[in-house]
Scaffold this motif. Sequence first.
Motif, PDB file in Angstrom:
ATOM      1  N   LYS A 113       0.807  -1.170   0.065  1.00  0.00           N
ATOM      2  CA  LYS A 113       0.145  -0.055   0.064  1.00  0.00           C
ATOM      3  C   LYS A 113       0.894   1.371   0.025  1.00  0.00           C
ATOM      4  CE  LYS A 113      -3.860  -2.077   2.609  1.00  0.00           C
ATOM      5  NZ  LYS A 113      -4.647  -1.926   3.627  1.00  0.00           N
ATOM      6  N   ASN A 114       0.409   2.288  -0.547  1.00  0.00           N
ATOM      7  CA  ASN A 114       0.955   3.781  -0.753  1.00  0.00           C
ATOM      8  C   ASN A 114       0.596   4.388   0.238  1.00  0.00           C
ATOM      9  OD1 ASN A 114       2.210   6.002  -1.457  1.00  0.00           O
ATOM     10  ND2 ASN A 114       2.022   5.696  -3.786  1.00  0.00           N
ATOM     11  N   TYR A 115       1.519   5.079   1.289  1.00  0.00           N
ATOM     12  CA  TYR A 115       1.166   6.185   2.215  1.00  0.00           C
ATOM     13  C   TYR A 115       0.655   7.264   1.595  1.00  0.00           C
ATOM     14  CZ  TYR A 115       4.918   9.492   1.989  1.00  0.00           C
ATOM     15  OH  TYR A 115       5.819  10.417   1.456  1.00  0.00           O
ATOM     16  N   LEU A 116       0.560   7.650   0.492  1.00  0.00           N
ATOM     17  CA  LEU A 116       0.068   8.798  -0.071  1.00  0.00           C
ATOM     18  C   LEU A 116      -1.296   8.529  -0.365  1.00  0.00           C
ATOM     19  CD1 LEU A 116       2.755   9.678  -2.842  1.00  0.00           C
ATOM     20  CD2 LEU A 116       2.640  10.618  -0.224  1.00  0.00           C
ATOM     21  N   ASP A 117      -1.615   7.690  -0.525  1.00  0.00           N
ATOM     22  CA  ASP A 117      -3.325   7.269  -0.610  1.00  0.00           C
ATOM     23  C   ASP A 117      -3.999   6.947   0.700  1.00  0.00           C
ATOM     24  OD1 ASP A 117      -2.854   7.251  -3.339  1.00  0.00           O
ATOM     25  OD2 ASP A 117      -2.510   5.042  -3.237  1.00  0.00           O
ATOM     26  N   VAL A 118      -4.079   8.080   1.366  1.00  0.00           N
ATOM     27  CA  VAL A 118      -4.678   8.053   2.616  1.00  0.00           C
ATOM     28  C   VAL A 118      -6.052   7.696   2.672  1.00  0.00           C
ATOM     29  CG1 VAL A 118      -5.067   9.397   4.696  1.00  0.00           C
ATOM     30  CG2 VAL A 118      -3.083   9.942   3.202  1.00  0.00           C
ATOM     31  N   GLU A 119      -6.300   6.703   3.512  1.00  0.00           N
ATOM     32  CA  GLU A 119      -7.889   6.216   3.666  1.00  0.00           C
ATOM     33  C   GLU A 119      -8.510   6.533   4.731  1.00  0.00           C
ATOM     34  OE1 GLU A 119      -7.776   1.903   3.061  1.00  0.00           O
ATOM     35  OE2 GLU A 119      -7.092   2.059   0.847  1.00  0.00           O
ATOM     36  N   GLU A 120      -7.802   6.656   5.804  1.00  0.00           N
ATOM     37  CA  GLU A 120      -8.574   6.931   7.405  1.00  0.00           C
ATOM     38  C   GLU A 120      -8.421   8.695   7.475  1.00  0.00           C
ATOM     39  OE1 GLU A 120      -5.744   6.776  10.859  1.00  0.00           O
ATOM     40  OE2 GLU A 120      -4.513   5.632   9.538  1.00  0.00           O
ATOM     41  N   GLY A 121      -9.608   8.761   8.314  1.00  0.00           N
ATOM     42  CA  GLY A 121      -9.526  10.380   8.706  1.00  0.00           C
ATOM     43  C   GLY A 121     -10.314  11.134   7.644  1.00  0.00           C
ATOM     44  N   ARG A 122     -10.271  12.619   7.751  1.00  0.00           N
ATOM     45  CA  ARG A 122     -10.792  13.434   6.761  1.00  0.00           C
ATOM     46  C   ARG A 122      -9.606  14.136   6.240  1.00  0.00           C
ATOM     47  NH1 ARG A 122     -15.660  15.383  10.844  1.00  0.00           N
ATOM     48  NH2 ARG A 122     -16.629  13.328  11.074  1.00  0.00           N
ATOM     49  N   ASN A 123      -9.685  14.433   5.191  1.00  0.00           N
ATOM     50  CA  ASN A 123      -8.417  14.833   4.544  1.00  0.00           C
ATOM     51  C   ASN A 123      -8.687  15.659   3.164  1.00  0.00           C
ATOM     52  OD1 ASN A 123      -6.432  13.124   5.791  1.00  0.00           O
ATOM     53  ND2 ASN A 123      -7.610  11.625   4.961  1.00  0.00           N
ATOM     54  N   GLY A 124      -9.856  16.755   3.292  1.00  0.00           N
ATOM     55  CA  GLY A 124     -10.175  17.765   2.663  1.00  0.00           C
ATOM     56  C   GLY A 124      -8.972  18.692   2.499  1.00  0.00           C
ATOM     57  N   TRP A 125      -8.916  19.707   1.404  1.00  0.00           N
ATOM     58  CA  TRP A 125      -7.958  20.569   1.267  1.00  0.00           C
ATOM     59  C   TRP A 125      -7.890  21.624   2.458  1.00  0.00           C
ATOM     60  CZ3 TRP A 125      -8.558  26.003   1.087  1.00  0.00           C
ATOM     61  CH2 TRP A 125      -9.885  26.520   0.465  1.00  0.00           C
ATOM     62  N   LYS A 126      -8.911  21.943   2.923  1.00  0.00           N
ATOM     63  CA  LYS A 126      -9.009  23.040   4.062  1.00  0.00           C
ATOM     64  C   LYS A 126      -8.453  22.564   5.418  1.00  0.00           C
ATOM     65  CE  LYS A 126     -13.676  25.242   2.554  1.00  0.00           C
ATOM     66  NZ  LYS A 126     -14.849  25.509   2.883  1.00  0.00           N
ATOM     67  N   ARG A 127      -8.553  21.094   5.607  1.00  0.00           N
ATOM     68  CA  ARG A 127      -7.931  20.458   6.714  1.00  0.00           C
ATOM     69  C   ARG A 127      -6.381  20.398   6.557  1.00  0.00           C
ATOM     70  NH1 ARG A 127     -11.806  18.027  10.004  1.00  0.00           N
ATOM     71  NH2 ARG A 127     -13.988  17.838   8.980  1.00  0.00           N
ATOM     72  N   LYS A 144      -4.252   8.910  12.868  1.00  0.00           N
ATOM     73  CA  LYS A 144      -3.014   8.896  13.469  1.00  0.00           C
ATOM     74  C   LYS A 144      -1.640   9.241  12.846  1.00  0.00           C
ATOM     75  CE  LYS A 144      -4.493   4.439  15.444  1.00  0.00           C
ATOM     76  NZ  LYS A 144      -4.451   2.996  15.783  1.00  0.00           N
ATOM     77  N   MET A 145      -0.736   9.818  13.945  1.00  0.00           N
ATOM     78  CA  MET A 145       0.602  10.506  13.199  1.00  0.00           C
ATOM     79  C   MET A 145       0.919   9.356  12.282  1.00  0.00           C
ATOM     80  SD  MET A 145       1.586  13.482  13.782  1.00  0.00           S
ATOM     81  CE  MET A 145       3.307  13.682  14.292  1.00  0.00           C
ATOM     82  N   LYS A 146       0.973   8.001  12.586  1.00  0.00           N
ATOM     83  CA  LYS A 146       1.631   6.756  11.741  1.00  0.00           C
ATOM     84  C   LYS A 146       1.215   7.016  10.086  1.00  0.00           C
ATOM     85  CE  LYS A 146      -0.417   2.945  11.614  1.00  0.00           C
ATOM     86  NZ  LYS A 146      -0.789   2.944  10.180  1.00  0.00           N
ATOM     87  N   SER A 147       0.015   7.623  10.080  1.00  0.00           N
ATOM     88  CA  SER A 147      -0.410   7.551   8.647  1.00  0.00           C
ATOM     89  C   SER A 147       0.471   8.536   8.036  1.00  0.00           C
ATOM     90  CB  SER A 147      -1.936   8.217   8.705  1.00  0.00           C
ATOM     91  OG  SER A 147      -2.124   9.485   9.098  1.00  0.00           O
ATOM     92  N   LEU A 148       1.205   9.314   8.497  1.00  0.00           N
ATOM     93  CA  LEU A 148       2.078  10.431   7.712  1.00  0.00           C
ATOM     94  C   LEU A 148       3.355   9.555   7.363  1.00  0.00           C
ATOM     95  CD1 LEU A 148       2.177  13.675   9.728  1.00  0.00           C
ATOM     96  CD2 LEU A 148       0.813  13.158   7.675  1.00  0.00           C
ATOM     97  N   ILE A 149       3.475   8.299   7.907  1.00  0.00           N
ATOM     98  CA  ILE A 149       4.609   7.444   7.460  1.00  0.00           C
ATOM     99  C   ILE A 149       4.418   6.440   6.542  1.00  0.00           C
ATOM    100  CG2 ILE A 149       6.594   6.323   8.674  1.00  0.00           C
ATOM    101  CD1 ILE A 149       6.088   7.980  10.973  1.00  0.00           C
ATOM    102  N   SER A 204       1.267   3.181   5.512  1.00  0.00           N
ATOM    103  CA  SER A 204      -0.383   2.817   5.385  1.00  0.00           C
ATOM    104  C   SER A 204      -0.417   1.444   6.054  1.00  0.00           C
ATOM    105  CB  SER A 204      -0.576   2.753   3.788  1.00  0.00           C
ATOM    106  OG  SER A 204      -0.033   1.845   3.330  1.00  0.00           O
ATOM    107  N   ASN A 205       0.834   1.002   6.552  1.00  0.00           N
ATOM    108  CA  ASN A 205       0.626  -0.542   7.307  1.00  0.00           C
ATOM    109  C   ASN A 205       0.381  -0.266   8.614  1.00  0.00           C
ATOM    110  OD1 ASN A 205       1.611  -1.828   4.657  1.00  0.00           O
ATOM    111  ND2 ASN A 205       3.687  -1.336   5.185  1.00  0.00           N
ATOM    112  N   LYS A 206      -0.048  -1.520   9.323  1.00  0.00           N
ATOM    113  CA  LYS A 206      -0.453  -1.337  10.700  1.00  0.00           C
ATOM    114  C   LYS A 206       0.328  -0.570  11.518  1.00  0.00           C
ATOM    115  CE  LYS A 206      -3.775  -5.334  10.265  1.00  0.00           C
ATOM    116  NZ  LYS A 206      -3.970  -6.947  10.732  1.00  0.00           N
TER     117      LYS A 206
END
Length: 306
Positions: free
Chosen positions: A2-16, A94-99, A101-103
Amino acid sequence: MKNYLDVEEGRNGWKRYLSTTILASAATITMSIIYIIADMVIVAADESGKSYFDFDSGVAVGIDANLDFLLSHIVYICWIFGLWIGIRFIHKRKMKSLITSNKRVNWKKVIWSFGAFSLLLIVSQLIDVVFNHSDYSWNHVSLKEYALLVLITLLLVPIQTTTEELFLRGLLLQWVSKKVKHPILLAIIVGLMFSIGHFANPEMNKSIILVGLDYIVAGFALTYIAIKTKSLEITIGAHAANNMFIALFLTTDDSVFGSIPSLFKVANTEPGANLIWSIITFSVFYILCRGKIKKEEAANKDQLIA
């Protein structure tokens, strides 16, 4: 993988993304102002009169180098805290999502990267010493001074480099990648963001073009590696290795780290030669990274087949 750039968790609109960027930047600026004030207070309290604050460069001259090194790196603790608030409460992930996409973060990969890049730095530096040995001299630091530098470096430099990675090749790269998909163009854009943040460093006085290109090469290379390896683990290790190596072993009169008690002092640094070494080092490192990732992918396929 999986690619960490393809964020699936959380809310990730441009305003955020914009809100988190502003929040983290505001935290950094606030702490930077406190750092400058602290330096000015130290200068004012110096009864010897040997230290002064250079308002043109915004740097305190003549104060204890280790103390200034410590204070300058505390800024990054505030920066990463501001970033954490944004990711946790604005993006709700989670901060991990910046690093990754794995567990969990693959710390073995971080350590491998740290070791591999450290080895490349050591080899390239030894080669340079052979051909330019007269540029290197023992810095005559005391054991007490150096022990304190080692402690500060081990504790705070990884925080500094990881914070920059999380903000630039984590948050901003994920944001830009929502619109820009081509790896090279994406690496150029975010790599330039990384480079611009270093253009105020004092070593730029040697050559705006050559030193600037050196930072651009580093910014592009690390960003491209993060994109191709689909996580930040390798760049986190390499960035930490680079800054820790410089802090512990090499100091120059125009270093962004100031006159810290590194083991060796380097004179007559040649920007053109440094640029060439950077291109060679990052090229070799990229080849090593490709080999590392291919091995991991092959191992994963074998496990799935089994």
